[in-house]
Structures are given as structure tokens and as C-alpha cells.
Design a protein around this motif. Structure first.
Motif, PDB file in Angstrom:
ATOM      1  N   ARG A  86      23.121 106.093  -7.023  1.00 12.17           N
ATOM      2  CA  ARG A  86      23.237 107.537  -6.767  1.00 12.17           C
ATOM      3  C   ARG A  86      24.510 107.889  -5.988  1.00 12.17           C
ATOM      4  NH1 ARG A  86      17.397 108.914  -4.243  1.00 12.17           N
ATOM      5  NH2 ARG A  86      17.844 107.008  -3.038  1.00 12.17           N
ATOM      6  N   SER A  87      25.494 107.014  -6.040  1.00 13.22           N
ATOM      7  CA  SER A  87      26.700 107.227  -5.249  1.00 13.22           C
ATOM      8  C   SER A  87      27.479 108.467  -5.670  1.00 13.22           C
ATOM      9  CB  SER A  87      27.613 105.997  -5.342  1.00 13.22           C
ATOM     10  OG  SER A  87      28.003 105.751  -6.678  1.00 13.22           O
ATOM     11  N   ALA A  88      27.507 108.782  -6.970  1.00 10.68           N
ATOM     12  CA  ALA A  88      28.306 109.928  -7.434  1.00 10.68           C
ATOM     13  C   ALA A  88      27.821 111.233  -6.809  1.00 10.68           C
ATOM     14  CB  ALA A  88      28.253 110.014  -8.961  1.00 10.68           C
ATOM     15  N   ALA A  89      26.503 111.424  -6.761  1.00 11.96           N
ATOM     16  CA  ALA A  89      25.965 112.656  -6.186  1.00 11.96           C
ATOM     17  C   ALA A  89      26.265 112.746  -4.691  1.00 11.96           C
ATOM     18  CB  ALA A  89      24.460 112.721  -6.423  1.00 11.96           C
ATOM     19  N   LEU A  90      26.125 111.627  -3.985  1.00 11.67           N
ATOM     20  CA  LEU A  90      26.355 111.667  -2.544  1.00 11.67           C
ATOM     21  C   LEU A  90      27.835 111.814  -2.219  1.00 11.67           C
ATOM     22  CD1 LEU A  90      24.756 111.672   0.039  1.00 11.67           C
ATOM     23  CD2 LEU A  90      25.066 109.201   0.203  1.00 11.67           C
TER      24      LEU A  90
ATOM     25  N   TRP B 144      32.585 114.975  -0.076  1.00 10.80           N
ATOM     26  CA  TRP B 144      33.984 115.377  -0.155  1.00 10.80           C
ATOM     27  C   TRP B 144      34.213 116.812  -0.620  1.00 10.80           C
ATOM     28  CZ3 TRP B 144      37.455 112.754   2.347  1.00 10.80           C
ATOM     29  CH2 TRP B 144      37.211 111.401   2.636  1.00 10.80           C
ATOM     30  N   ILE B 145      33.248 117.449  -1.274  1.00  6.70           N
ATOM     31  CA  ILE B 145      33.463 118.841  -1.698  1.00  6.70           C
ATOM     32  C   ILE B 145      33.664 119.775  -0.516  1.00  6.70           C
ATOM     33  CG2 ILE B 145      32.311 120.836  -2.754  1.00  6.70           C
ATOM     34  CD1 ILE B 145      31.266 119.016  -4.928  1.00  6.70           C
TER      35      ILE B 145
ATOM     36  N   VAL C 210      29.016 103.438   0.431  1.00  7.16           N
ATOM     37  CA  VAL C 210      28.422 103.848  -0.842  1.00  7.16           C
ATOM     38  C   VAL C 210      29.035 103.072  -2.010  1.00  7.16           C
ATOM     39  CG1 VAL C 210      28.269 105.774  -2.464  1.00  7.16           C
ATOM     40  CG2 VAL C 210      27.737 106.129  -0.050  1.00  7.16           C
ATOM     41  N   ARG C 211      30.350 102.873  -1.957  1.00  4.32           N
ATOM     42  CA  ARG C 211      31.033 102.190  -3.049  1.00  4.32           C
ATOM     43  C   ARG C 211      30.656 100.707  -3.137  1.00  4.32           C
ATOM     44  NH1 ARG C 211      32.568 104.868  -7.054  1.00  4.32           N
ATOM     45  NH2 ARG C 211      34.223 103.347  -7.525  1.00  4.32           N
ATOM     46  N   HIS C 212      30.072 100.166  -2.096  1.00  7.69           N
ATOM     47  CA  HIS C 212      29.645  98.765  -2.111  1.00  7.69           C
ATOM     48  C   HIS C 212      28.144  98.630  -2.359  1.00  7.69           C
ATOM     49  CE1 HIS C 212      33.618  98.001  -0.419  1.00  7.69           C
ATOM     50  NE2 HIS C 212      33.425  96.726  -0.653  1.00  7.69           N
ATOM     51  N   GLY C 213      27.552  99.643  -2.987  1.00  8.27           N
ATOM     52  CA  GLY C 213      26.150  99.553  -3.383  1.00  8.27           C
ATOM     53  C   GLY C 213      25.177 100.101  -2.379  1.00  8.27           C
ATOM     54  N   GLY C 214      25.657 100.934  -1.454  1.00 12.61           N
ATOM     55  CA  GLY C 214      24.797 101.439  -0.394  1.00 12.61           C
ATOM     56  C   GLY C 214      23.691 102.358  -0.838  1.00 12.61           C
ATOM     57  N   LEU C 215      23.717 102.812  -2.097  1.00 16.06           N
ATOM     58  CA  LEU C 215      22.669 103.719  -2.576  1.00 16.06           C
ATOM     59  C   LEU C 215      21.914 103.159  -3.782  1.00 16.06           C
ATOM     60  CD1 LEU C 215      24.500 107.154  -2.217  1.00 16.06           C
ATOM     61  CD2 LEU C 215      22.784 106.159  -0.726  1.00 16.06           C
ATOM     62  N   ARG C 216      22.028 101.867  -3.990  1.00 21.80           N
ATOM     63  CA  ARG C 216      21.243 101.202  -5.029  1.00 21.80           C
ATOM     64  C   ARG C 216      19.967 100.632  -4.407  1.00 21.80           C
ATOM     65  NH1 ARG C 216      24.930  96.777  -7.524  1.00 21.80           N
ATOM     66  NH2 ARG C 216      23.192  96.587  -8.996  1.00 21.80           N
TER      67      ARG C 216
ATOM     68  N   THR D 215      17.625 105.674   2.470  1.00 14.80           N
ATOM     69  CA  THR D 215      18.479 106.453   3.372  1.00 14.80           C
ATOM     70  C   THR D 215      19.275 107.542   2.653  1.00 14.80           C
ATOM     71  OG1 THR D 215      20.206 104.755   3.131  1.00 14.80           O
ATOM     72  CG2 THR D 215      18.731 104.586   5.031  1.00 14.80           C
ATOM     73  N   TYR D 216      19.065 107.705   1.378  1.00 19.36           N
ATOM     74  CA  TYR D 216      19.846 108.689   0.610  1.00 19.36           C
ATOM     75  C   TYR D 216      19.723 110.093   1.198  1.00 19.36           C
ATOM     76  CZ  TYR D 216      21.205 111.761  -3.243  1.00 19.36           C
ATOM     77  OH  TYR D 216      21.783 112.751  -4.001  1.00 19.36           O
ATOM     78  N   SER D 217      18.497 110.535   1.449  1.00 17.36           N
ATOM     79  CA  SER D 217      18.283 111.903   1.937  1.00 17.36           C
ATOM     80  C   SER D 217      18.872 112.109   3.325  1.00 17.36           C
ATOM     81  CB  SER D 217      16.787 112.233   1.954  1.00 17.36           C
ATOM     82  OG  SER D 217      16.263 112.232   0.642  1.00 17.36           O
ATOM     83  N   VAL D 218      18.770 111.083   4.177  1.00 11.64           N
ATOM     84  CA  VAL D 218      19.348 111.188   5.517  1.00 11.64           C
ATOM     85  C   VAL D 218      20.852 111.391   5.424  1.00 11.64           C
ATOM     86  CG1 VAL D 218      19.725 110.012   7.711  1.00 11.64           C
ATOM     87  CG2 VAL D 218      17.521 109.798   6.547  1.00 11.64           C
ATOM     88  N   TYR D 219      21.511 110.577   4.592  1.00 12.27           N
ATOM     89  CA  TYR D 219      22.963 110.711   4.435  1.00 12.27           C
ATOM     90  C   TYR D 219      23.334 112.046   3.795  1.00 12.27           C
ATOM     91  CZ  TYR D 219      24.732 106.226   5.981  1.00 12.27           C
ATOM     92  OH  TYR D 219      25.127 105.161   6.751  1.00 12.27           O
TER      93      TYR D 219
END
Length: 341
Positions: A11-15, A20-21, A68-74, A248-252
């Protein structure tokens, strides 16, 4: 065995989008805020602290992006042990930047509110100081417990070390409960600072339109308050979840939205002179209150006029409020003519 595994979703793309937006908007508003304050010769401690908050926010964004880029949301089942240790370590290292960014941002907002209030009600300023002091203490205790809950600290991100008999750790619920308390109190600070201006803006004898504009500009922190409330709620849901990287997705997500909204809410009111100049053709003028204060005391900054009558203080506070959010000289004169008597 493989059928029981969850799908390998990243889910890295959504986070990363939520990371960054908002960033360009924070950068733009920081620049316009500083530009306005420099032209008006009105730089203060609140401006310095919001820049500190923005720098910490940027560092946190970069660290979170690496994580995130190292798999933090898998799902944790799809990470190698090296990946898992790296992600857990980045999560620990990243947290103080988020905590301190929010802390300095809220302090900046508090100082700005003190700036626009003038000296009409000392008790409001004392209440602000007490709340900010409690929040600062909670923030530093939270960081201290985060890094001090295990000896050695590396056990926080090394599962093998955490399981070693020589490792000593506090109950994980202590850090979780403290994080929830700190986040909840941060939400209270946003709510309190957003509504406090109502206690004096609504008493001003100016047009309803102008009062609504002032309330809207100074109440933008309510958006950050909502994000902080949801973030605090998500802490408890992610606690003790065996799928730590997925949980931890929602927290981030909500933390990544809270920080830019704190910075944006803090920067829009002081940036108003620039937008008035661009869209309405109003010149950016020197802050007359700051100019008078600097001539009499040799210092610029917040304007506290003690020892005057209440009527004089209210007039000064009204003018200071208008100028702090970008009212021109004509607007200030109008407020002086219609201030509370």
C-alpha cells in the motif's frame, strides 16, 4: 500453508501520496508567511518555530518514504528478516521527528494567538502557557519512553535480541498508552487554540463578515484536531498486532495528514497580506504596532501593552489582530473607530 497467507499487497503508493501531496502547499505557505513578515518587519518567535516544525516534518517525510519503499506497508510474512529489522528501526527513528514537528507547530500557533490577542486578557495567555507546557512535557516523556523502554535499545527493532534473556523491556502497553495520551492532548491543543479566539473576536464591534473571516482564519487548526483524534484512535488498534508492518498504515496515514495541516493552519493567517497584495492589489505595509513598539523599546515582536485602561487595550488588540492577519491601514483605522468602548 500458502493458502493461509494474506495477499501480497503493497500500500505504499497510497501512503506516499498522502505524504507528498500536501508538501508543496506547506512550502508555499512557509515562504509567503516569511515574505510577509520580513516586508512588515514583524518576524517573531512563532515564525522561527514554524520553520523548525517544517524542517522536522520534511525530515520525517524522507525517513517515512525510505521506510515505505523498503516494504514498510506490506504484510510482515513477505519481508525478509533484514527488511523487517530495517523497517522497524526506521519506524522508531522516525517517530521523534513527527512528535517534535507537531509540538513546535502547535507552539507556533499558540504564540501567534498571543500576538493577535494583545494584552486585553492575561488569563487567556496563562491558560495557553499551561496547556503548552503540559503538551511539551508529554512529548518529551513520550520520546524518552520510546527509546528507553528496552535495554538495549536495539531490541526494539531486532526480534532475536528482544527474545534474549538479557534484554529488559517495559510492558509495551506503557509506551502505547503514553503515545495515545500525547496524541489526544495534541488534539485538545488544536481544538483549544482554534476556539480560543472566539472568546474575543465575537466581542469586537466590527462587521459580521470580518468577524467570520477572523474566526475562519484562526480556527483552521480544527482540521488538524480531527486528524490527531483519528490518529490517537488508531494507536490502540495497531497495538500488539502480530502483523506490525501492515497494522501501522492508518497511524502513518493520519499522522502524515496532521503535520501538514498544523503547518498550513499556522501559516495561512500570517500569509494573508501576500494574498491580499496578489489578488486584491492591497500593498503590504509595515506593521504599525510593531514599529511603534520597536521605537519605544528597541525590540520588535509580540505587543503587550500593560498599564493602560481596558478601553485602550481593546483598541490596541483589535488593531493588532487585524494587522497580524493582514488588514491594511484603512482596515486598522476602521477597527480603531469601531472598537469596543
Amino acid at each position: 500453508m500458502s493458502a493461509s497467507l494474506p495477499p501480497d499487497v503493497d500500500r505504499s503508493a497510497a501512503l506516499l501520496s498522502s505524504f507528498w501531496i500536501p508538501f508543496p502547499f506547506t512550502f508555499l505557505l512557509i515562504c509567503t508567511r516569511l515574505y510577509s513578515r520580513v516586508l512588515r518587519k514583524d518576524l517573531g518567535l512563532d515564525d522561527f518555530l514554524i520553520v523548525v516544525a517544517w524542517v522536522l516534518y520534511l525530515i520525517g517525510l524522507c525517513l517515512s518514504t525510505v521506510m515505505v519503499r523498503h516494504g514498510g506497508l506490506r504484510h510482515i510474512q513477505y519481508l525478509t528478516m533484514d527488511q523487517l529489522e530495517f523497517v522497524l528501526k526506521m519506524e522508531i527513528v522516525d517517530q521523534p521527528f513527527g512528535v517534535l514537528s507537531a509540538m513546535f507547530g502547535k507552539i507556533s500557533v499558540a504564540l501567534f494567538i498571543c500576538r493577535v490577542m494583545g494584552a486585553t486578557a492575561k488569563y487567556r495567555r496563562y491558560i495557553i502557557y499551561v496547556n503548552i507546557a503540559i503538551y511539551v512535557a508529554l512529548s518529551f516523556v513520550n520520546i524518552g519512553v520510546l527509546f528507553g523502554q528496552c535495554k538495549p535499545t536495539a531490541a526494539l527493532w531486532t526480534p532475536a535480541l528482544a527474545a534474549a534473556p538479557s534484554t529488559k523491556c517495559l510492558d509495551a502497553s506503557i509506551n502505547t498508552d503514553l503515545s495515545i495520551l500525547q496524541a489526544a492532548f495534541g488534539a485538545w491543543i488544536d481544538f483549544f487554540l482554534a476556539l480560543l479566539p472566539l472568546t474575543f473576536i465575537l466581542k469586537l464591534k466590527v462587521s459580521v463578515k470580518r468577524r467570520m473571516i477572523l474566526c475562519a482564519l484562526l480556527g483552521l487548526g480544527l482540521v488538524a484536531c480531527v486528524c490527531a483524534c483519528i490518529k490517537a484512535a488508531q494507536f490502540s488498534k495497531s497495538t500488539n498486532n502480530p502483523d506490525a508492518t501492515w497494522a501501522t498504515y492508518s497511524v502513518y496515514l493520519w499522522a502524515s495528514l496532521e503535520l501538514p495541516f498544523v503547518i498550513i493552519a499556522a501559516s495561512i493567517p500570517p500569509s494573508k497580506p501576500v494574498w491580499d497584495a496578489i489578488f486584491n492589489g492591497k500593498p503590504i505595509r509595515l506593521d504599525s504596532n510593531t514599529f511603534k513598539n520597536s521605537k519605544s523599546s528597541g525590540h520588535s515582536g509580540l505587543i503587550y501593552r500593560f498599564g493602560r485602561s481596558q478601553n485602550s487595550q481593546l483598541k490596541s488588540s483589535t488593531a493588532s489582530m487585524e494587522e497580524s492577519v493582514g488588514g491594511g491601514e484603512a482596515d486598522v483605522q476602521e477597527k480603531r473607530n469601531h472598537s469596543v468602548v
